[in-house]
Design a protein around this motif. Structure first.
Motif, PDB file in Angstrom:
ATOM      1  N   GLN A 203     -50.823  65.913  -4.555  1.00 33.83           N
ATOM      2  CA  GLN A 203     -51.439  66.692  -5.630  1.00 33.83           C
ATOM      3  C   GLN A 203     -52.209  65.786  -6.574  1.00 33.83           C
ATOM      4  O   GLN A 203     -53.297  66.122  -7.021  1.00 33.83           O
ATOM      5  CB  GLN A 203     -50.384  67.489  -6.398  1.00 33.83           C
ATOM      6  N   ILE A 204     -51.653  64.614  -6.876  1.00 35.72           N
ATOM      7  CA  ILE A 204     -52.351  63.648  -7.726  1.00 35.72           C
ATOM      8  C   ILE A 204     -53.629  63.180  -7.040  1.00 35.72           C
ATOM      9  O   ILE A 204     -54.706  63.141  -7.652  1.00 35.72           O
ATOM     10  CB  ILE A 204     -51.432  62.460  -8.079  1.00 35.72           C
ATOM     11  N   LYS A 205     -53.554  62.850  -5.742  1.00 38.34           N
ATOM     12  CA  LYS A 205     -54.734  62.416  -4.994  1.00 38.34           C
ATOM     13  C   LYS A 205     -55.782  63.523  -4.950  1.00 38.34           C
ATOM     14  O   LYS A 205     -56.975  63.270  -5.107  1.00 38.34           O
ATOM     15  CB  LYS A 205     -54.349  61.998  -3.572  1.00 38.34           C
ATOM     16  N   LEU A 206     -55.344  64.754  -4.726  1.00 40.73           N
ATOM     17  CA  LEU A 206     -56.258  65.891  -4.679  1.00 40.73           C
ATOM     18  C   LEU A 206     -56.932  66.092  -6.030  1.00 40.73           C
ATOM     19  O   LEU A 206     -58.136  66.320  -6.110  1.00 40.73           O
ATOM     20  CB  LEU A 206     -55.510  67.164  -4.256  1.00 40.73           C
ATOM     21  N   SER A 207     -56.157  65.967  -7.090  1.00 40.91           N
ATOM     22  CA  SER A 207     -56.705  66.112  -8.433  1.00 40.91           C
ATOM     23  C   SER A 207     -57.741  65.019  -8.712  1.00 40.91           C
ATOM     24  O   SER A 207     -58.823  65.290  -9.239  1.00 40.91           O
ATOM     25  CB  SER A 207     -55.583  66.057  -9.462  1.00 40.91           C
ATOM     26  N   ASN A 208     -57.417  63.792  -8.326  1.00 37.82           N
ATOM     27  CA  ASN A 208     -58.361  62.685  -8.508  1.00 37.82           C
ATOM     28  C   ASN A 208     -59.622  62.899  -7.674  1.00 37.82           C
ATOM     29  O   ASN A 208     -60.726  62.617  -8.135  1.00 37.82           O
ATOM     30  CB  ASN A 208     -57.706  61.351  -8.144  1.00 37.82           C
ATOM     31  N   ALA A 209     -59.451  63.388  -6.456  1.00 37.71           N
ATOM     32  CA  ALA A 209     -60.598  63.651  -5.594  1.00 37.71           C
ATOM     33  C   ALA A 209     -61.482  64.749  -6.190  1.00 37.71           C
ATOM     34  O   ALA A 209     -62.717  64.657  -6.149  1.00 37.71           O
ATOM     35  CB  ALA A 209     -60.142  64.037  -4.188  1.00 37.71           C
ATOM     36  N   GLU A 210     -60.889  65.781  -6.748  1.00 39.26           N
ATOM     37  CA  GLU A 210     -61.661  66.860  -7.384  1.00 39.26           C
ATOM     38  C   GLU A 210     -62.436  66.327  -8.582  1.00 39.26           C
ATOM     39  O   GLU A 210     -63.593  66.678  -8.788  1.00 39.26           O
ATOM     40  CB  GLU A 210     -60.732  68.004  -7.806  1.00 39.26           C
ATOM     41  N   GLU A 211     -61.770  65.474  -9.381  1.00 33.38           N
ATOM     42  CA  GLU A 211     -62.448  64.886 -10.533  1.00 33.38           C
ATOM     43  C   GLU A 211     -63.620  64.018 -10.082  1.00 33.38           C
ATOM     44  O   GLU A 211     -64.705  64.072 -10.665  1.00 33.38           O
ATOM     45  CB  GLU A 211     -61.472  64.056 -11.366  1.00 33.38           C
ATOM     46  N   LYS A 212     -63.400  63.237  -9.043  1.00 35.08           N
ATOM     47  CA  LYS A 212     -64.464  62.386  -8.521  1.00 35.08           C
ATOM     48  C   LYS A 212     -65.603  63.236  -7.956  1.00 35.08           C
ATOM     49  O   LYS A 212     -66.778  62.931  -8.166  1.00 35.08           O
ATOM     50  CB  LYS A 212     -63.918  61.443  -7.453  1.00 35.08           C
ATOM     51  N   LYS A 213     -65.253  64.310  -7.254  1.00 37.47           N
ATOM     52  CA  LYS A 213     -66.261  65.216  -6.697  1.00 37.47           C
ATOM     53  C   LYS A 213     -67.105  65.810  -7.822  1.00 37.47           C
ATOM     54  O   LYS A 213     -68.335  65.848  -7.735  1.00 37.47           O
ATOM     55  CB  LYS A 213     -65.588  66.329  -5.893  1.00 37.47           C
ATOM     56  N   THR A 214     -66.451  66.262  -8.879  1.00 30.91           N
ATOM     57  CA  THR A 214     -67.164  66.836 -10.021  1.00 30.91           C
ATOM     58  C   THR A 214     -68.072  65.787 -10.668  1.00 30.91           C
ATOM     59  O   THR A 214     -69.226  66.063 -10.986  1.00 30.91           O
ATOM     60  CB  THR A 214     -66.165  67.391 -11.060  1.00 30.91           C
ATOM     61  N   SER A 215     -67.543  64.574 -10.826  1.00 29.79           N
ATOM     62  CA  SER A 215     -68.329  63.491 -11.418  1.00 29.79           C
ATOM     63  C   SER A 215     -69.549  63.170 -10.553  1.00 29.79           C
ATOM     64  O   SER A 215     -70.660  63.025 -11.065  1.00 29.79           O
ATOM     65  CB  SER A 215     -67.451  62.257 -11.577  1.00 29.79           C
ATOM     66  N   LEU A 216     -69.365  63.083  -9.236  1.00 28.70           N
ATOM     67  CA  LEU A 216     -70.476  62.799  -8.324  1.00 28.70           C
ATOM     68  C   LEU A 216     -71.491  63.933  -8.318  1.00 28.70           C
ATOM     69  O   LEU A 216     -72.704  63.699  -8.262  1.00 28.70           O
ATOM     70  CB  LEU A 216     -69.944  62.537  -6.911  1.00 28.70           C
ATOM     71  N   PHE A 217     -71.013  65.168  -8.372  1.00 32.91           N
ATOM     72  CA  PHE A 217     -71.911  66.317  -8.422  1.00 32.91           C
ATOM     73  C   PHE A 217     -72.762  66.252  -9.687  1.00 32.91           C
ATOM     74  O   PHE A 217     -73.976  66.468  -9.648  1.00 32.91           O
ATOM     75  CB  PHE A 217     -71.118  67.624  -8.367  1.00 32.91           C
TER      76      PHE A 217
END
Length: 166
Positions: free
Chosen positions: A28-42
């Motif tokens: 869940q932590i990794k998924l949350s970090n990945a979502e944050e990174k995805k949003t940042s990259l977007f």
């Protein structure tokens, strides 16, 4: 013995459950970090696209201004000099004549392409004697500096230098 087995079984299940919860929490932590990174990259991508569009618009405007400044003055000066020599045609006629002389290009086309002067906007009459021309075959391209002379309405061309873009 049954109680020991039950305690062992319940203990094993508790350990399995605890390990499973730890693993789930880590994912869940990794998924949350990945979502944050995805949003940042977007967001970065959107910002860069906008900057690119702004730069392209600015470059287009500058290119247009440059063409007005350079070509307008060169074309007028060149035309005046040609008229003084007795030339009665237009500059576009000289460009059109060069486009009919692909034999001046000292390079062979590749992959079935044929070298030629295909675009009017890529042929620049620098003076009443010199021209700079872009040529290509659809795969490779280059530039050529030519001299030209107009005698009784006939244009003769001479290659001064040429090179392929590599």
């Amino acid at each position: 013995m049954k109680n020991k087995e039950r305690i062992l079984w319940i203990g094993s299940m508790a350990v399995i459950l605890a390990v499973s919860l730890i693993i789930i929490f880590q994912y869940q932590i990794k998924l949350s970090n990945a979502e944050e990174k995805k949003t940042s990259l977007f967001n970065d991508n959107s910002r860069l696209k906008q900057e690119n569009e702004d730069c392209a618009t600015q470059a287009s405007g500058l290119r247009s201004e440059l063409e007005k400044l350079e070509l307008g003055n060169y074309d007028k000066t060149t035309m005046l000099k040609l008229q003084a020599k007795g030339y009665t045609g237009q500059l576009k006629d000289i460009v059109a004549d060069l486009k009919m002389h692909n034999e001046l290009i000292p390079y062979k086309g590749i992959m079935g392409g044929t070298m030629g002067f295909y675009h009017d906007k890529d042929i620049h009459l620098l003076t009443d004697r010199w021209a700079l021309a872009y040529f290509d075959d659809g795969h490779i391209s280059g530039y050529m500096l030519l001299s030209y002379d107009i005698n009784n309405g006939t244009i003769s061309w001479k290659v001064i230098d040429s090179h392929l873009d590599v």
